[in-house]
Write a protein that holds these residues in place. Sequence first.
Motif, PDB file in Angstrom:
ATOM      1  N   THR A 250      -6.919  67.603  14.416  1.00 29.87           N
ATOM      2  CA  THR A 250      -6.690  68.946  13.889  1.00 29.87           C
ATOM      3  C   THR A 250      -6.563  68.955  12.371  1.00 29.87           C
ATOM      4  N   ASP A 251      -5.859  67.988  11.812  1.00 28.37           N
ATOM      5  CA  ASP A 251      -5.692  67.930  10.353  1.00 28.37           C
ATOM      6  C   ASP A 251      -7.036  67.724   9.650  1.00 28.37           C
ATOM      7  N   GLN A 252      -7.890  66.919  10.250  1.00 27.57           N
ATOM      8  CA  GLN A 252      -9.195  66.660   9.643  1.00 27.57           C
ATOM      9  C   GLN A 252     -10.079  67.896   9.702  1.00 27.57           C
ATOM     10  N   LEU A 253     -10.027  68.630  10.804  1.00 27.22           N
ATOM     11  CA  LEU A 253     -10.799  69.872  10.904  1.00 27.22           C
ATOM     12  C   LEU A 253     -10.272  70.916   9.924  1.00 27.22           C
TER      13      LEU A 253
ATOM     14  N   PRO B 285     -16.832  59.022  11.808  1.00 28.11           N
ATOM     15  CA  PRO B 285     -16.459  60.253  11.096  1.00 28.11           C
ATOM     16  C   PRO B 285     -14.964  60.354  10.808  1.00 28.11           C
ATOM     17  N   GLY B 286     -14.138  59.934  11.756  1.00 29.86           N
ATOM     18  CA  GLY B 286     -12.693  60.034  11.551  1.00 29.86           C
ATOM     19  C   GLY B 286     -12.221  59.172  10.396  1.00 29.86           C
ATOM     20  N   TRP B 287     -12.690  57.929  10.354  1.00 30.96           N
ATOM     21  CA  TRP B 287     -12.269  57.022   9.282  1.00 30.96           C
ATOM     22  C   TRP B 287     -12.762  57.501   7.926  1.00 30.96           C
TER      23      TRP B 287
ATOM     24  N   GLN C  49     -10.873  60.709   6.862  1.00 34.03           N
ATOM     25  CA  GLN C  49      -9.490  60.413   6.479  1.00 34.03           C
ATOM     26  C   GLN C  49      -9.431  59.695   5.135  1.00 34.03           C
ATOM     27  N   THR C  50     -10.389  58.817   4.884  1.00 33.90           N
ATOM     28  CA  THR C  50     -10.443  58.120   3.595  1.00 33.90           C
ATOM     29  C   THR C  50     -10.657  59.105   2.457  1.00 33.90           C
ATOM     30  N   VAL C  51     -11.562  60.048   2.645  1.00 40.19           N
ATOM     31  CA  VAL C  51     -11.787  61.082   1.626  1.00 40.19           C
ATOM     32  C   VAL C  51     -10.532  61.934   1.446  1.00 40.19           C
ATOM     33  N   MET C  52      -9.897  62.300   2.545  1.00 40.46           N
ATOM     34  CA  MET C  52      -8.669  63.094   2.466  1.00 40.46           C
ATOM     35  C   MET C  52      -7.601  62.367   1.655  1.00 40.46           C
ATOM     36  N   ASP C  53      -7.460  61.080   1.879  1.00 42.71           N
ATOM     37  CA  ASP C  53      -6.458  60.292   1.152  1.00 42.71           C
ATOM     38  C   ASP C  53      -6.760  60.283  -0.349  1.00 42.71           C
TER      39      ASP C  53
END
Length: 247
Positions: A95-98, A44-46, A49-53
């Motif tokens: 925290t940034d991902q949440l 989930p983290g990867w 983060q990929t979507v966020m980027d």
Amino acid sequence: MLLALMTDLHANREAVSACLAHAQQQNVSRYVFLGDLIGYGADPGWVLQTVMDHVTQGSWAIMGNHDIAVLQEDRQNMNPVARQVVEWTRDQLNTDQLDFIRKLPYRIEWQDLLFVHANAWAPDKWEYIDGVMEAMRSMHATRAAITFCGHVHLPTLYHMTLTGKTGEFLPTPENSIPLSKQRRWLVIPGSAGQPRDGNPAACYATFDTETQDLTYFRVPYDHEAAAKKILDAGLPAALASRLLTGN
């Protein structure tokens, strides 16, 4: 502009990586992630983060029911398997991902296109489009000529004439489909991270906003590695089996 429509990524790093690489070869201009970025899978983290980027570079992302679930404290109504995955997933996110999840919209409208996760009539209620009647209801709920949505893990295309007659079409991968402006359309690309039509290959679609051409794709990926990660993480074995069989 060539859009890549990806939905139900479900924390599957191997599938998402393969779809992104394939879309890059198609010279995609913008990605649209139609929700359920997380849940079920072991990365989930990867994936998040990929979507966020990609979003910081101009792509779009939509809220899905598995995404919002990690923000909810009351999970008593969930079945034990779903609750276990949600609780495990939340512990993997920073925290940034949440915060990114909290800000995800339930719908995005652009030109004559609508992007949602579940449906157009109530994007935050997570009701499924299981057939022609639900597709008709969704298309009647918006003025958009074309609706793109996920939630259902099966690639499907619905169309509605000017008189309201609605039909269903099962697309063949890599065959371009011109979406006539004389009809309304509802596009379900199928799941990138957890296909359920008996084919384990990942699903996504592209749409050319100039030519109105829609193309579905199936992308093979290392589903055995993704399944092993689920088992290694201590998540339910049924989730790993689903990746192996595509059901």
